[in-house]
Motif scaffolding. Structure first.
Motif, PDB file in Angstrom:
ATOM      1  N   ASN A 114      14.089  22.311 -28.793  1.00  0.00           N
ATOM      2  CA  ASN A 114      14.241  22.983 -27.460  1.00  0.00           C
ATOM      3  C   ASN A 114      15.647  22.710 -27.767  1.00  0.00           C
ATOM      4  OD1 ASN A 114      14.943  22.299 -25.109  1.00  0.00           O
ATOM      5  ND2 ASN A 114      13.405  20.561 -24.126  1.00  0.00           N
ATOM      6  N   VAL A 115      16.113  23.607 -27.013  1.00  0.00           N
ATOM      7  CA  VAL A 115      17.360  24.227 -27.201  1.00  0.00           C
ATOM      8  C   VAL A 115      18.594  23.664 -26.166  1.00  0.00           C
ATOM      9  CG1 VAL A 115      17.786  25.885 -27.893  1.00  0.00           C
ATOM     10  CG2 VAL A 115      17.877  26.469 -25.067  1.00  0.00           C
ATOM     11  N   ARG A 116      18.016  23.205 -24.818  1.00  0.00           N
ATOM     12  CA  ARG A 116      18.599  21.752 -24.037  1.00  0.00           C
ATOM     13  C   ARG A 116      19.117  20.700 -24.840  1.00  0.00           C
ATOM     14  NH1 ARG A 116      14.510  21.053 -19.533  1.00  0.00           N
ATOM     15  NH2 ARG A 116      13.115  21.483 -21.196  1.00  0.00           N
ATOM     16  N   VAL A 117      18.159  20.109 -25.981  1.00  0.00           N
ATOM     17  CA  VAL A 117      18.576  18.874 -27.349  1.00  0.00           C
ATOM     18  C   VAL A 117      19.363  19.469 -27.747  1.00  0.00           C
ATOM     19  CG1 VAL A 117      17.898  17.332 -27.889  1.00  0.00           C
ATOM     20  CG2 VAL A 117      16.414  18.282 -26.094  1.00  0.00           C
ATOM     21  N   LYS A 118      20.537  18.960 -27.556  1.00  0.00           N
ATOM     22  CA  LYS A 118      21.776  19.437 -28.867  1.00  0.00           C
ATOM     23  C   LYS A 118      21.992  18.851 -29.265  1.00  0.00           C
ATOM     24  CE  LYS A 118      23.570  22.579 -25.064  1.00  0.00           C
ATOM     25  NZ  LYS A 118      23.046  23.443 -24.713  1.00  0.00           N
ATOM     26  N   ASN A 119      21.081  18.124 -30.562  1.00  0.00           N
ATOM     27  CA  ASN A 119      21.306  17.690 -32.097  1.00  0.00           C
ATOM     28  C   ASN A 119      21.210  17.807 -32.922  1.00  0.00           C
ATOM     29  OD1 ASN A 119      18.776  17.347 -31.936  1.00  0.00           O
ATOM     30  ND2 ASN A 119      18.092  15.687 -31.658  1.00  0.00           N
ATOM     31  N   SER A 120      20.730  19.312 -33.173  1.00  0.00           N
ATOM     32  CA  SER A 120      20.418  19.974 -33.983  1.00  0.00           C
ATOM     33  C   SER A 120      18.954  20.185 -34.969  1.00  0.00           C
ATOM     34  CB  SER A 120      21.466  19.715 -34.630  1.00  0.00           C
ATOM     35  OG  SER A 120      21.651  18.956 -36.185  1.00  0.00           O
ATOM     36  N   ARG A 121      18.157  19.021 -34.094  1.00  0.00           N
ATOM     37  CA  ARG A 121      17.125  18.389 -34.735  1.00  0.00           C
ATOM     38  C   ARG A 121      15.835  18.931 -34.123  1.00  0.00           C
ATOM     39  NH1 ARG A 121      18.983  12.958 -35.582  1.00  0.00           N
ATOM     40  NH2 ARG A 121      19.355  12.909 -37.990  1.00  0.00           N
ATOM     41  N   SER A 122      14.566  19.499 -35.087  1.00  0.00           N
ATOM     42  CA  SER A 122      13.538  19.857 -34.132  1.00  0.00           C
ATOM     43  C   SER A 122      12.691  19.428 -33.107  1.00  0.00           C
ATOM     44  CB  SER A 122      13.069  20.824 -35.295  1.00  0.00           C
ATOM     45  OG  SER A 122      12.112  19.599 -36.226  1.00  0.00           O
ATOM     46  N   ILE A 123      12.168  19.110 -32.261  1.00  0.00           N
ATOM     47  CA  ILE A 123      11.744  18.575 -31.264  1.00  0.00           C
ATOM     48  C   ILE A 123       9.693  18.116 -32.027  1.00  0.00           C
ATOM     49  CG2 ILE A 123      12.736  18.565 -29.654  1.00  0.00           C
ATOM     50  CD1 ILE A 123      10.335  20.298 -28.152  1.00  0.00           C
ATOM     51  N   LEU A 124       9.300  19.420 -32.839  1.00  0.00           N
ATOM     52  CA  LEU A 124       7.927  18.568 -33.067  1.00  0.00           C
ATOM     53  C   LEU A 124       7.669  19.653 -34.857  1.00  0.00           C
ATOM     54  CD1 LEU A 124       5.123  17.299 -33.741  1.00  0.00           C
ATOM     55  CD2 LEU A 124       4.930  19.674 -32.516  1.00  0.00           C
ATOM     56  N   GLU A 125       6.858  19.047 -35.360  1.00  0.00           N
ATOM     57  CA  GLU A 125       7.371  19.492 -36.631  1.00  0.00           C
ATOM     58  C   GLU A 125       5.593  19.268 -37.707  1.00  0.00           C
ATOM     59  OE1 GLU A 125       8.605  18.960 -41.707  1.00  0.00           O
ATOM     60  OE2 GLU A 125      10.465  18.997 -39.760  1.00  0.00           O
ATOM     61  N   VAL A 126       5.171  20.676 -38.038  1.00  0.00           N
ATOM     62  CA  VAL A 126       3.292  20.764 -38.514  1.00  0.00           C
ATOM     63  C   VAL A 126       4.207  21.474 -40.085  1.00  0.00           C
ATOM     64  CG1 VAL A 126       2.720  21.183 -36.331  1.00  0.00           C
ATOM     65  CG2 VAL A 126       3.060  22.964 -38.114  1.00  0.00           C
ATOM     66  N   ASN A 127       2.734  20.870 -40.660  1.00  0.00           N
ATOM     67  CA  ASN A 127       3.320  21.853 -41.967  1.00  0.00           C
ATOM     68  C   ASN A 127       1.362  22.544 -42.460  1.00  0.00           C
ATOM     69  OD1 ASN A 127       2.914  21.667 -45.213  1.00  0.00           O
ATOM     70  ND2 ASN A 127       4.061  20.555 -45.597  1.00  0.00           N
ATOM     71  N   HIS A 128       1.991  23.670 -42.192  1.00  0.00           N
ATOM     72  CA  HIS A 128       1.144  24.398 -43.013  1.00  0.00           C
ATOM     73  C   HIS A 128       0.404  24.192 -44.038  1.00  0.00           C
ATOM     74  CE1 HIS A 128      -1.338  28.710 -42.588  1.00  0.00           C
ATOM     75  NE2 HIS A 128      -1.008  28.371 -43.733  1.00  0.00           N
ATOM     76  N   GLY A 129       0.937  23.660 -44.787  1.00  0.00           N
ATOM     77  CA  GLY A 129      -0.073  23.290 -46.400  1.00  0.00           C
ATOM     78  C   GLY A 129       0.857  24.391 -47.880  1.00  0.00           C
ATOM     79  N   LYS A 130       1.168  25.643 -46.947  1.00  0.00           N
ATOM     80  CA  LYS A 130       1.405  27.163 -48.073  1.00  0.00           C
ATOM     81  C   LYS A 130       3.290  27.567 -47.537  1.00  0.00           C
ATOM     82  CE  LYS A 130      -2.107  27.591 -51.215  1.00  0.00           C
ATOM     83  NZ  LYS A 130      -2.418  27.309 -52.249  1.00  0.00           N
ATOM     84  N   PRO A 131       3.671  28.139 -47.764  1.00  0.00           N
ATOM     85  CA  PRO A 131       4.826  28.817 -47.931  1.00  0.00           C
ATOM     86  C   PRO A 131       4.440  30.123 -45.626  1.00  0.00           C
ATOM     87  CG  PRO A 131       5.027  29.027 -49.738  1.00  0.00           C
ATOM     88  CD  PRO A 131       3.583  28.421 -49.231  1.00  0.00           C
ATOM     89  N   VAL A 132       5.283  29.433 -44.993  1.00  0.00           N
ATOM     90  CA  VAL A 132       4.699  30.380 -44.064  1.00  0.00           C
ATOM     91  C   VAL A 132       5.470  31.787 -43.416  1.00  0.00           C
ATOM     92  CG1 VAL A 132       4.513  30.089 -41.032  1.00  0.00           C
ATOM     93  CG2 VAL A 132       4.656  27.841 -42.912  1.00  0.00           C
ATOM     94  N   GLU A 133       4.339  32.847 -43.440  1.00  0.00           N
ATOM     95  CA  GLU A 133       4.781  34.140 -43.908  1.00  0.00           C
ATOM     96  C   GLU A 133       5.497  34.518 -42.140  1.00  0.00           C
ATOM     97  OE1 GLU A 133       5.185  35.602 -46.165  1.00  0.00           O
ATOM     98  OE2 GLU A 133       4.031  34.955 -47.403  1.00  0.00           O
ATOM     99  N   ASP A 134       4.027  33.929 -41.469  1.00  0.00           N
ATOM    100  CA  ASP A 134       4.488  34.265 -39.819  1.00  0.00           C
ATOM    101  C   ASP A 134       3.955  33.106 -39.008  1.00  0.00           C
ATOM    102  OD1 ASP A 134       4.932  36.169 -37.755  1.00  0.00           O
ATOM    103  OD2 ASP A 134       3.619  37.422 -38.137  1.00  0.00           O
ATOM    104  N   MET A 135       4.125  33.296 -37.226  1.00  0.00           N
ATOM    105  CA  MET A 135       3.582  32.456 -37.397  1.00  0.00           C
ATOM    106  C   MET A 135       3.932  33.357 -35.056  1.00  0.00           C
ATOM    107  SD  MET A 135       6.689  31.247 -35.514  1.00  0.00           S
ATOM    108  CE  MET A 135       5.318  30.107 -34.620  1.00  0.00           C
ATOM    109  N   ILE A 136       3.218  32.813 -34.626  1.00  0.00           N
ATOM    110  CA  ILE A 136       3.532  33.469 -32.714  1.00  0.00           C
ATOM    111  C   ILE A 136       3.105  31.900 -32.006  1.00  0.00           C
ATOM    112  CG2 ILE A 136       2.832  35.406 -33.584  1.00  0.00           C
ATOM    113  CD1 ILE A 136       0.387  35.561 -32.804  1.00  0.00           C
TER     114      ILE A 136
END
Length: 158
Positions: free
Chosen positions: A64-86
């Protein structure tokens, strides 16, 4: 990835996501947190402040670019190197690819995986949303579908 006419996102092998102001040609935010190459990202269809990025470190991060702390607001682990997402059209779900699977994640539900499709025999390299037109007794309707392609040479439709 262009958020709007005033801002731009970039990322790559330096593992830093940069949020740019196009008018001033300057970086507004350096967003940190990946441990391996960043591959792609997508902008939310419901909020110009939200976007997601992915990495070969197996994670997808929501920013969220309104949160100016350079950390993500949520993270998920796909379980393999991620190639693409939408982002999916609703704005509350994302689809990720890595290994032989496509996974659907509920961002509003705290990043919980809601579905996993493992129908490819090799790495899934790309996904997109397509619209399928259906005709039924003279009536036309449309339905959103996820299309995936993999190193196995197949395109799958979900």
């Amino acid at each position: 990835m262009v958020l709007d006419k005033l801002y731009f996102l970039s990322g790559g092998d330096d593992v830093v996501v940069k949020f740019w102001d196009v008018a001033t040609e300057s970086v507004v935010l350096d967003l940190m947190g990946y441990k391996d190459y960043m591959r792609c990202g997508d902008c939310s269809s419901v909020s110009s402040d939200l976007f997601v990025t992915d990495s070969y470190d197996q994670t997808v991060k929501v920013w969220n670019v309104r949160v100016k702390n350079s950390r993500s607001i949520l993270e998920v682990n796909h379980g393999k190197p991620v190639e693409d997402m939408i982002y999916l059209p609703s704005g509350g779900l994302i689809a990720t690819t890595g290994g032989n699977s496509v996974k659907i994640w509920d961002l509003i539900g705290g990043g919980r995986m809601v579905h996993s499709m493992e129908s490819h025999n090799e790495t899934v390299t790309s996904i997109c949303v397509g619209i399928i037109k259906k005709e039924n007794c003279g009536d036309e309707s449309t339905e959103d579908m996820i299309l995936s392609v993999g190193l196995d040479g197949y395109m799958k439709v979900f």
